[in-house]
Enzyme design. Structure first.
Site, PDB file in Angstrom:
ATOM      1  CD  GLU A 244       2.440  10.221  -1.280  1.00 23.95           C
ATOM      2  OE1 GLU A 244       3.272   9.557  -0.987  1.00 23.95           O
ATOM      3  OE2 GLU A 244       1.232   9.904  -0.692  1.00 23.95           O
TER       4      GLU A 244
ATOM      5  CD  GLU B  98      -3.122  -0.985   0.623  1.00 19.65           C
ATOM      6  OE1 GLU B  98      -3.139  -0.217  -0.323  1.00 19.65           O
ATOM      7  OE2 GLU B  98      -3.860  -1.913   0.661  1.00 19.65           O
TER       8      GLU B  98
ATOM      9  CB  CYS C  99      -2.015   7.051   1.286  1.00 16.54           C
ATOM     10  SG  CYS C  99      -3.228   6.088   2.023  1.00 16.54           S
TER      11      CYS C  99
HETATM   12  P1  NAD Z   1       8.293   5.111   4.691  1.00 15.14           P
HETATM   13  O1  NAD Z   1       8.391   4.261   3.362  1.00 15.14           O
HETATM   14  O2  NAD Z   1       9.612   5.833   4.955  1.00 15.14           O
HETATM   15  O3  NAD Z   1       8.199   3.847   5.959  1.00 15.14           O
HETATM   16  C1  NAD Z   1       7.147   3.024   6.088  1.00 15.14           C
HETATM   17  C2  NAD Z   1       7.759   1.835   7.031  1.00 15.14           C
HETATM   18  O4  NAD Z   1       8.710   1.242   6.391  1.00 15.14           O
HETATM   19  C3  NAD Z   1       8.121   2.405   8.490  1.00 15.14           C
HETATM   20  O5  NAD Z   1       7.827   1.461   9.238  1.00 15.14           O
HETATM   21  C4  NAD Z   1       9.708   2.199   7.901  1.00 15.14           C
HETATM   22  O6  NAD Z   1      10.541   2.076   9.149  1.00 15.14           O
HETATM   23  C5  NAD Z   1       9.781   1.211   7.060  1.00 15.14           C
HETATM   24  N1  NAD Z   1      11.243   0.858   6.282  1.00 15.14           N
HETATM   25  C6  NAD Z   1      11.941   1.802   5.941  1.00 15.14           C
HETATM   26  N2  NAD Z   1      12.755   1.166   5.114  1.00 15.14           N
HETATM   27  C7  NAD Z   1      12.700  -0.119   5.071  1.00 15.14           C
HETATM   28  C8  NAD Z   1      13.343  -1.222   4.378  1.00 15.14           C
HETATM   29  N3  NAD Z   1      14.494  -1.049   3.672  1.00 15.14           N
HETATM   30  N4  NAD Z   1      12.826  -2.312   4.688  1.00 15.14           N
HETATM   31  C9  NAD Z   1      11.727  -2.620   5.481  1.00 15.14           C
HETATM   32  N5  NAD Z   1      11.183  -1.653   6.093  1.00 15.14           N
HETATM   33  C10 NAD Z   1      11.537  -0.353   5.709  1.00 15.14           C
HETATM   34  O7  NAD Z   1       7.164   5.562   4.643  1.00 15.14           O
HETATM   35  P2  NAD Z   1       6.613   6.606   5.712  1.00 15.14           P
HETATM   36  O8  NAD Z   1       7.325   7.938   5.459  1.00 15.14           O
HETATM   37  O9  NAD Z   1       6.366   6.317   7.074  1.00 15.14           O
HETATM   38  O10 NAD Z   1       4.801   6.851   5.239  1.00 15.14           O
HETATM   39  C11 NAD Z   1       4.490   7.682   4.208  1.00 15.14           C
HETATM   40  C12 NAD Z   1       4.204   7.048   2.959  1.00 15.14           C
HETATM   41  O11 NAD Z   1       3.366   6.063   3.178  1.00 15.14           O
HETATM   42  C13 NAD Z   1       3.416   7.851   2.008  1.00 15.14           C
HETATM   43  O12 NAD Z   1       4.068   7.849   0.707  1.00 15.14           O
HETATM   44  C14 NAD Z   1       1.984   7.524   1.883  1.00 15.14           C
HETATM   45  O13 NAD Z   1       1.425   7.717   0.905  1.00 15.14           O
HETATM   46  C15 NAD Z   1       2.244   5.943   2.212  1.00 15.14           C
HETATM   47  N6  NAD Z   1       1.038   5.594   2.756  1.00 15.14           N
HETATM   48  C16 NAD Z   1       0.523   4.669   1.939  1.00 15.14           C
HETATM   49  C17 NAD Z   1      -0.909   4.106   2.340  1.00 15.14           C
HETATM   50  C18 NAD Z   1      -1.757   3.125   1.561  1.00 15.14           C
HETATM   51  O14 NAD Z   1      -2.583   2.494   2.232  1.00 15.14           O
HETATM   52  N7  NAD Z   1      -1.491   3.074   0.300  1.00 15.14           N
HETATM   53  C19 NAD Z   1      -1.347   4.544   3.846  1.00 15.14           C
HETATM   54  C20 NAD Z   1      -0.723   5.360   4.585  1.00 15.14           C
HETATM   55  C21 NAD Z   1       0.564   5.678   3.951  1.00 15.14           C
END
Ligand code: NAD
Length: 453
Positions: A356, A229, A263
């Site tokens: 975004e 997601e 999101c």
């Molecule tokens: P992010 O990708 O930086 O982090 C998300 C999660 O992934 C965190 O828990 C982080 O610690 C973990 N992570 C980071 N690097 C990783 C790796 N190499 N391997 C495994 N896990 C790792 O995202 P964010 O900044 O926390 O959240 C914002 C983003 O999330 C936005 O782009 C938003 O659109 C998206 N989002 C999508 C949805 C959806 O349902 N489509 C919902 C909410 C947020």
């Protein structure tokens, strides 16, 4: 041992430190989850359902406590945070219906009886972002547990508090030890280990498209199932024949909810050119009326951004020089504030239109006719959500079929209900969560042929 220092985004005070989980502890947690899952999957479906109902009851009793934690940790307005905690309870209650309804099929074949079973996958790793810490976690763990899996949840570095509390509530409600574990820590350590661990058989990742790509590549190495997601840049398409008053009144909520850290935020408002001036005239007072302030106050509609780093990233977009139509208000002083901001970009290729921003910033762009509206709505790598405002039923049908996004609403802005499927097209993701099929995504279909010979 390293630890995350949590900061209250509304006043910059230190809340507390949360120790990071070392890699060896991740491995130990996976081993506990493997053991717990065997016992859980062996329970009668009605007993698993009952256990999930008890977990839902425990969450129900803690709605106010969970909401207050989210106000402090994430800066969500109290009204929104209460909704989020209640939503976790609702997802669990809905999920409690799955164990007794995971029906296989009986398929007509020659020479015997053919049936399918929805077997649990095993241990599922759920990696969530900081924007809706408890709701997104529940979309994964509710159906995953219902289908007979164990879950390891990795919260985002900045926002682990509600997830940690939910794990305590799960245990207190009687769920077996090791069945739902929460491991805070950096993505590069805990997240990557969950992706790489051979005994974690599925990853549900919610976060940025960039990280999602890495997670998918990591899962490919083990041929591991993955649900993604990811990001969005959703369109709110307003035709001239729409109820413009209603469209303008609801547009701020569709993008400034959770300070735009959503999101599904409708961060591009596309307006039929002949209605543009009237729409902006109606939008301005609605934007200025958004109550931005202390998240603990009942009247607050929009709080601060989650962190100083994220606030600076959002401000960076406002410094690109895109013309500002108008702005709402935001408190002065400590806290990571950005006022609701409406931009009028000169080009459809501006960065504020294509990227975004994940903050309270929306771009308004004119379009000429239905074909142009569809082309503009689809002119993005993302495909998560969107809204269509029109009084013409035929047009509503045509445009909602033509817009490439997983969650659309006509004459409203709804995206998420626990009872309907949710997920993205294109680079917004793979797979669906929630809805009647949510638990099936946490199963393997097994086909068994029984010979009558
Ligand atoms: P992010 O990708 O930086 O982090 C998300 C999660 O992934 C965190 O828990 C982080 O610690 C973990 N992570 C980071 N690097 C990783 C790796 N190499 N391997 C495994 N896990 C790792 O995202 P964010 O900044 O926390 O959240 C914002 C983003 O999330 C936005 O782009 C938003 O659109 C998206 N989002 C999508 C949805 C959806 O349902 N489509 C919902 C909410 C947020």
């Amino acid at each position: 041992m390293s630890a995350a220092v949590l900061i209250d985004p509304s006043d910059e005070s230190v809340i507390r430190e949360v120790p990071d989980t070392p890699v060896e502890e991740v491995d130990a947690a996976v081993a506990r989850a493997v053991r717990a899952q065997r016992g859980w999957a062996a329970l009668a479906p009605a007993d698993r359902a009952q256990a999930l109902r008890r977990f839902a009851d425990a969450v129900d009793g803690a709605v106010e406590e969970l909401a207050r934690l989210e106000v402090r940790n994430s800066g969500h307005p109290i009204g929104s945070a209460r909704w989020e905690a209640g939503h976790v309870r609702d997802v669990l209650e809905y999920s409690a219906g799955f164990p007794e309804r995971l029906n296989g099929r009986q398929i007509p074949v020659a020479g015997g009886l053919d049936v399918t079973f929805h077997e649990p996958i095993g241990v599922v790793g759920i990696i969530v972002p900081w924007n809706f810490p408890m709701t997104i976690a529940a979309w994964g763990f509710g159906p995953a547990l219902a289908a007979g899996n164990a879950v390891i949840l990795k919260p985002a570095e900045w926002t682990p508090l509600t997830a940690l509390r939910l794990a305590e509530l799960a245990l207190a409600s009687g769920l077996p030890e090791g069945l739902l574990q929460v491991l805070p820590g950096p993505g590069a350590v805990v997240g990557e280990r969950l992706v790489a661990h051979p005994d974690v058989r599925k990853i549900v990742f919610t976060g940025s498209t960039e990280t999602g790509r890495k997670v998918m590549a990591g899962c490919a190495r083990h041929v591991k199932q993955v649900t993604l997601e990811l990001g969005g840049k959703s369109a709110n398409v307003v035709f001239a024949d729409a109820d413009l008053e209603a469209a303008a009144a609801s547009a701020p909520g569709a993008v400034f909810d959770n300070a735009g850290q959503d999101c599904c935020a409708r961060s591009r408002i596309l307006v039929e050119r002949r209605a543009l001036d009237r729409f902006l005239e109606l939008l301005e007072p609605a934007v200025k009326a958004v109550s931005v302030g202390r998240p603990g106050e009942e009247s607050t509609e929009m709080g601060p951004l989650v962190s100083v780093a994220h606030r600076d990233k959002v401000r960076g977009y406002l410094e690109l020089g895109t013309p500002v139509a108008f702005q709402g208000t935001a408190p002065e002083g400590p806290g990571f504030w950005v006022p609701p901001t409406v931009l009028l970009p000169g080009s459809r290729a501006d960065r504020v239109v294509t990227e975004e921003i994940f903050g309270p910033v929306v771009s308004v762009l004119p379009f000429d006719d239905e074909a142009d509206a569809i082309a503009l709505a689809n002119d993005t790598v993302y495909g998560l959500a969107g809204s269509i405002w029109t009084r013409d039923l035929g047009r509503a049908i045509r445009v909602s079929r033509a817009v490439e996004a997983g969650n659309l609403s006509v004459n409203s802005h709804s995206s998420v209900r626990y009872s309907t499927p949710f997920g993205g097209m294109k680079q917004s993701g793979i797979g669906r969560e929630l809805g009647p099929d949510a638990a099936v995504a946490f199963t393997e279909t097994k086909n068994v042929f029984l010979s009558n010979g």
